[in-house]
Design a protein around this motif. Structure first.
Motif, PDB file in Angstrom:
ATOM      1  N   ARG A   8       0.842  -1.128   0.040  1.00 47.13           N
ATOM      2  CA  ARG A   8       0.011  -0.239   0.152  1.00 47.13           C
ATOM      3  C   ARG A   8       1.221   1.448   0.226  1.00 47.13           C
ATOM      4  NH1 ARG A   8      -4.928  -1.074   2.736  1.00 47.13           N
ATOM      5  NH2 ARG A   8      -4.985  -0.198   4.364  1.00 47.13           N
ATOM      6  N   GLU A  36      -2.655  -0.547  -4.527  1.00 48.02           N
ATOM      7  CA  GLU A  36      -3.090   0.098  -3.839  1.00 48.02           C
ATOM      8  C   GLU A  36      -3.074   0.722  -2.703  1.00 48.02           C
ATOM      9  OE1 GLU A  36      -4.344  -2.460  -0.770  1.00 48.02           O
ATOM     10  OE2 GLU A  36      -5.521  -4.493  -1.892  1.00 48.02           O
ATOM     11  N   VAL A  37      -3.376   2.359  -3.681  1.00 45.45           N
ATOM     12  CA  VAL A  37      -2.623   4.026  -3.064  1.00 45.45           C
ATOM     13  C   VAL A  37      -4.118   4.378  -2.180  1.00 45.45           C
ATOM     14  CG1 VAL A  37      -2.292   6.029  -4.383  1.00 45.45           C
ATOM     15  CG2 VAL A  37      -2.165   4.119  -5.752  1.00 45.45           C
ATOM     16  N   ILE A  38      -3.292   5.061  -1.214  1.00 43.68           N
ATOM     17  CA  ILE A  38      -4.202   5.498  -0.701  1.00 43.68           C
ATOM     18  C   ILE A  38      -4.040   7.840  -0.872  1.00 43.68           C
ATOM     19  CG2 ILE A  38      -4.614   6.625   1.572  1.00 43.68           C
ATOM     20  CD1 ILE A  38      -3.449   3.348   2.056  1.00 43.68           C
ATOM     21  N   TYR A  39      -4.383   8.278  -1.307  1.00 43.67           N
ATOM     22  CA  TYR A  39      -4.841   9.393  -1.366  1.00 43.67           C
ATOM     23  C   TYR A  39      -4.912  10.675  -0.421  1.00 43.67           C
ATOM     24  CZ  TYR A  39      -5.413  13.725  -4.527  1.00 43.67           C
ATOM     25  OH  TYR A  39      -5.278  14.722  -4.921  1.00 43.67           O
ATOM     26  N   GLN A  55      -2.070   4.302  10.318  1.00 43.09           N
ATOM     27  CA  GLN A  55      -2.200   3.950  10.273  1.00 43.09           C
ATOM     28  C   GLN A  55      -2.564   2.802   9.434  1.00 43.09           C
ATOM     29  OE1 GLN A  55      -5.607   6.942  10.884  1.00 43.09           O
ATOM     30  NE2 GLN A  55      -4.868   7.401  13.416  1.00 43.09           N
ATOM     31  N   GLU A  56      -2.835   3.775   7.932  1.00 38.42           N
ATOM     32  CA  GLU A  56      -3.141   2.650   7.527  1.00 38.42           C
ATOM     33  C   GLU A  56      -1.783   1.466   6.521  1.00 38.42           C
ATOM     34  OE1 GLU A  56      -5.373   2.531   5.689  1.00 38.42           O
ATOM     35  OE2 GLU A  56      -6.541   5.042   5.302  1.00 38.42           O
TER      36      GLU A  56
ATOM     37  N   LEU B 101      -8.014   4.413  -2.909  1.00 45.04           N
ATOM     38  CA  LEU B 101      -8.393   4.290  -1.732  1.00 45.04           C
ATOM     39  C   LEU B 101      -9.025   5.984  -0.577  1.00 45.04           C
ATOM     40  CD1 LEU B 101      -7.054   1.293   0.208  1.00 45.04           C
ATOM     41  CD2 LEU B 101      -9.157   1.532  -1.649  1.00 45.04           C
ATOM     42  N   ARG B 119      -9.495   3.566   9.006  1.00 44.67           N
ATOM     43  CA  ARG B 119      -8.105   2.965   8.291  1.00 44.67           C
ATOM     44  C   ARG B 119      -9.696   2.072   6.801  1.00 44.67           C
ATOM     45  NH1 ARG B 119      -3.434  -0.588   8.792  1.00 44.67           N
ATOM     46  NH2 ARG B 119      -3.716  -2.362   7.333  1.00 44.67           N
ATOM     47  N   SER B 120      -8.603   2.385   5.634  1.00 49.36           N
ATOM     48  CA  SER B 120      -8.926   2.809   4.544  1.00 49.36           C
ATOM     49  C   SER B 120      -8.032   0.969   3.969  1.00 49.36           C
ATOM     50  CB  SER B 120      -8.735   3.582   3.357  1.00 49.36           C
ATOM     51  OG  SER B 120      -8.288   4.683   3.776  1.00 49.36           O
ATOM     52  N   LEU B 121      -9.732   0.572   3.255  1.00 50.91           N
ATOM     53  CA  LEU B 121      -9.435  -1.225   2.316  1.00 50.91           C
ATOM     54  C   LEU B 121      -9.839  -1.310   1.226  1.00 50.91           C
ATOM     55  CD1 LEU B 121     -10.980  -3.245   5.653  1.00 50.91           C
ATOM     56  CD2 LEU B 121      -8.614  -2.528   5.571  1.00 50.91           C
TER      57      LEU B 121
END
Lengths: 137, 368
Positions: A8, A36-39, A55-56, B101, B119-121
């Motif tokens: 991620r 998996e990208v957290i934007y 957290q991610e 996400l 938390r993103s999944l």
């Protein structure tokens, strides 16, 4: 260990400039490369970015900067990661960063810097390489 | 349970600087290693649990993340000492496996709040609106002391209602412009609601949607009473019909923020999340329901654990079998033979399952 799970990656913009085309483009490239990208969007503080990354449970943080404040902001992000026991998170960056500052950023611990015009495949390959030894749980 | 996992659990429960990191790592184990679920469930039996697990679901763009963000703000105002968890699921690409996400973008004001853990999944091919391991993530949020956990599903269509088995209460968020009254008649999503939010109430079409929803609920209520009554006996309506000033007949009346036909019909809230209208009322309703039912929910969740293990078992079978069917593997060649009529499907399935079982024997001792 599950080989099917790709790492991620957090993509965000710290500081005050709001030009997010580059950040969104890199997010898209990485998404299409199977990450998996957290934007997190624009105008984030280093604290928000680092807390989010923890957290991610991301393997890497990519920051886009066009404001000229890259030295200060990268320094702060790396400090905060250290404080939270998260030095193993790979940090890379991109944007309008003068070539003369790149060696300094790398010395500080920034893994890669992608300046405007870097081909997408090169970005993906470099990130894959950085994360090769990063264990995905 | 292995020593490393025990250490993570201990760290996550501590007040130390690595507590958040440990919790986040535990969540990754929950989502990435379904084959360890049995071990994890046994290890988490005595963990504290949230009082309320709230599902927030609805179509893409209906405002789930914004509602979640404003509920979170309201929660923090009301209960400054309590912790809140948010699990936000977005879809994985069925083409590349990648995901973007982006639910967090709406929630960044909570990013550095030590009382909020987000938390993103990614759904990773899971089709029910959630992600495999989402319950495990909720459980870790319980472990670190979250009083309430909000689970936001992917933007759903009509039949992704897995959230109903994974939350104590489900809020279905609707927004104007998504279809006519026949949509209201269809089975699926709308049946999963414990509460409705008509969001974007400041927009055109919100009144119409509100009325269509109330008339659907009225019809549903009558159908329920009708089906429950004995033929030949007069049917009791069990309360007033909705024709008064708050209702659907008098179109001149200003619709109330909260309308409930009776105790068994989901209440409907009119909200404009972006203007923070109606959210406080929704929060108070959730608080009241939690105070009344938290104990029943704890008991109900025990039954849901069986479902969780069932899903993990199915996932492990699916994974082992699909490994064997990937291009280049022997199973793939067998598929080619089957297309030519040279292979019985029943025999192929037997063989795949047999090989998948053999592959499992090597897995049992693997760590993380």
């Amino acid at each position: 260990m599950n080989a099917a799970v790709k790492p991620r990656i957090l993509i965000g913009k710290p500081g005050l400039d709001g030009h997010d085309r580059g950040a969104k483009y890199v997010a898209q490239i990485l998404r299409d490369a199977g990450f998996e990208v957290i934007y997190t969007g624009i105008r984030r503080s280093p604290e928000q970015i680092v807390d989010t990354a923890v957290q991610e449970d991301v393997a890497a943080i990519g920051l886009s900067l066009l404001s000229g404040a890259h030295l200060a902001l990268f320094t702060r992000v790396l400090e905060l990661l250290h404080d939270r026991g998260a030095d193993d998170i790979v940090v890379f960056g991109g944007g309008t960063i003068p070539p003369k500052d790149i060696p300094r950023l790398k010395e500080m611990g920034v893994a890669e810097v992608f300046t405007p015009g870097t081909p997408a495949r090169q970005i993906v390959a470099a990130i894959d390489d950085c994360l090769l030894h990063h264990s995905v749980m | 349970m292995d020593a490393r996992l025990e250490q993570l659990i201990k760290d996550a429960r501590s007040d130390g600087s690595c507590a958040l990191r440990a919790a986040a790592r535990l969540m990754s184990i929950m989502t990435n290693q379904p084959q360890r679920l049995g071990e994890l469930l046994a290890g988490s039996r005595d963990w504290p649990q949230p009082r309320l697990v709230l599902g927030v679901t609805g179509a893409p763009g209906s405002g789930k993340s914004t509602i979640t963000d404003h509920l979170a703000a309201e929660f923090r105002d009301h209960f400054p000492e309590r912790k809140l968890g948010i699990v936000a699921v977005d879809p994985s690409s069925p083409f590349t496996g990648g995901a973007l996400l982006g639910d967090r973008v709406r929630m960044m004001r909570h990013a550095s709040d030590p009382h909020v853990f987000i938390r993103s999944l990614a759904s990773r091919g899971h089709l029910g609106g959630l992600a495999l391991g989402a319950r495990g993530v909720v459980r870790v949020m319980g472990l670190i002391g979250c009083d309430t956990v909000i689970v936001e599903t992917v933007g759903v269509g009509q039949s992704e209602v897995e959230i109903a088995q994974n939350a104590d209460l489900v809020v279905v968020v609707l927004a104007p412009g998504q279809g006519d009254s026949v949509q209201m008649l269809k089975a699926g999503l709308l049946e999963a609601a414990d509460l409705f939010v008509v969001n974007k109430s400041d927009r055109e079409g919100a009144d119409l949607l509100h009325q269509q929803l109330l008339s659907m609920l009225q019809r549903q209520r009558l159908a329920r009473l009708d089906l429950a009554s004995t033929p030949g006996e007069p049917m009791t309506c069990g309360g007033p019909m909705l024709t008064g000033p708050q209702g659907i007949v008098d179109e001149r009346a200003t619709p109330a923020v909260r309308v409930a036909l009776d105790n068994e019909t989901p209440p409907v809230f009119r909200c404009s999340a972006i203007k923070h209208e109606g959210v406080a009322e929704l929060m108070m309703e959730l608080k009241g329901l939690t105070d009344r039912h938290a104990v029943d929910w704890q008991n109900r969740r025990k039954g849901q654990t069986i479902e969780e293990i069932r899903l993990a078992v199915l996932e492990e079978v699916r994974r082992r079998v699909s490994d064997r069917l990937a291009p280049g593997r022997k199973g793939y060649e067998e598929l080619e033979r089957a297309t030519e009529g040279n292979r019985s499907m029943a025999a192929l399935v037997d063989e795949l399952l047999y090989e998948a079982a053999a592959a499992g024997r090597g897995l049992q001792s693997s760590g993380c």
